[in-house]
Design an enzyme around this catalytic site. Structure first.
Site, PDB file in Angstrom:
ATOM      1  N   TYR A  29      -1.597   0.779  10.589  1.00 28.48           N
ATOM      2  CA  TYR A  29      -1.910   0.096   9.184  1.00 28.48           C
ATOM      3  C   TYR A  29      -0.488   0.612   8.491  1.00 28.48           C
ATOM      4  CZ  TYR A  29      -3.333  -1.232   4.466  1.00 28.48           C
ATOM      5  OH  TYR A  29      -3.552  -1.677   3.291  1.00 28.48           O
ATOM      6  N   SER A  52       0.736  -1.283   0.110  1.00 31.46           N
ATOM      7  CA  SER A  52      -0.208   0.085   0.058  1.00 31.46           C
ATOM      8  C   SER A  52       1.047   1.167  -0.005  1.00 31.46           C
ATOM      9  CB  SER A  52      -0.799  -0.192   1.132  1.00 31.46           C
ATOM     10  OG  SER A  52      -1.547   1.197   1.479  1.00 31.46           O
TER      11      SER A  52
END
Length: 262
Positions: free
Chosen positions: A151, A138
């Protein structure tokens, strides 16, 4: 030589499901792996991929997957897409159990799979020229943002596995590819992150012209695996045009400056 075979994790939804379809469409044999057996069965019936239900945070499930693959044919590619996010808490308010879950599903699952499947990937590379590992991380692995630390840390950890693995495999015909998407509008990722609040999840995408789709990311995955075996896409960062950076997102129609009256 028989078709090349890929193991795709996270195959029951989103990018993983789209990757199974994209690879099947370009001639790959695919084993789709996820926890939800019912979703995998439907995908198997639709695409001809082979379904294998497993929880990648379980040593026993990964061992069972490894044995199944060894008994059923070569493994030319590991495509690790399974992962996820929980919560948008600040560091000081973060729930340890959420951070632990994110580390387990994003980082430790990647390590488990590499350790388990690398011998099979080496055998495939020896017989058929090369093999592949591909990790979908990501842009959260590249740039921190408030409320994203858990995250950020998990995806950065997964990215570092890919970076280190590429160095460790130097001299072997095994490619290590990282695909790092920005905003992708999938049915479940943001919904799960926000605890099932569908209205809050949709607000994330409000007014954004053409967020990436799972199919967009799957197309890049298929391109990377189908590129000539001597070509390694070390890192592909992809975002919608409306997202110039992790923190800079345009909402509303995109138009060239100075053309508002046209």
């Amino acid at each position: 030589m028989a078709n090349r075979r890929a193991v795709v994790t996270g195959a029951s939804s989103g990018i993983g499901e789209a990757a199974v379809r994209a690879l099947r469409a370009t001639g790959w044999d695919v084993v789709g792996v996820a926890r939800r057996a019912d979703r995998l069965a439907a995908l198997e019936a639709e695409t001809g991929a082979v379904a294998f239900a497993a929880d990648l945070t379980s040593d026993a499930d990964v061992e069972a997957l490894t044995s199944f693959l060894a008994d059923s044919g070569p493994v030319h590619a590991l495509v690790h897409i399974a992962g996820g996010a929980r919560g948008t808490d600040r560091v000081e308010d973060g729930r340890v159990e959420d951070w632990q879950w994110m580390f387990d599903v994003n980082v430790l699952s990647a390590q488990r799979l590499v350790a388990a499947l690398l011998p099979q990937l080496r055998r495939a590379a020896a017989s058929d020229g090369h093999a592949d590992t591909l990790f979908v991380t990501s842009t959260a692995a590249q740039t921190a943002y408030a409320g994203g630390a858990g995250y950020n840390a998990a995806k950065a950890g997964e990215a570092m596995i890919a970076h280190a693995l590429r160095l460790e495999l130097n001299g072997e015909p095994i490619r290590v590819v990282e695909i790092a998407p920005g905003m992708v509008h999938t049915p479940e990722f943001t919904l799960n992150r926000l605890g099932g609040d569908s209205a809050a999840a949709e607000r994330v995408y409000d007014g954004v012209a053409n967020p990436l789709t799972a199919d967009d990311v799957a197309d890049v995955i298929a391109y990377a695996l189908n590129a000539p075996g001597h070509v390694n896409l070390d890192l592909v960062t992809m975002r919608p045009v409306a997202q110039s950076a992790q923190h800079l997102l345009a909402r509303g129609p995109l138009r060239p400056r100075g053309t508002e009256e046209l």
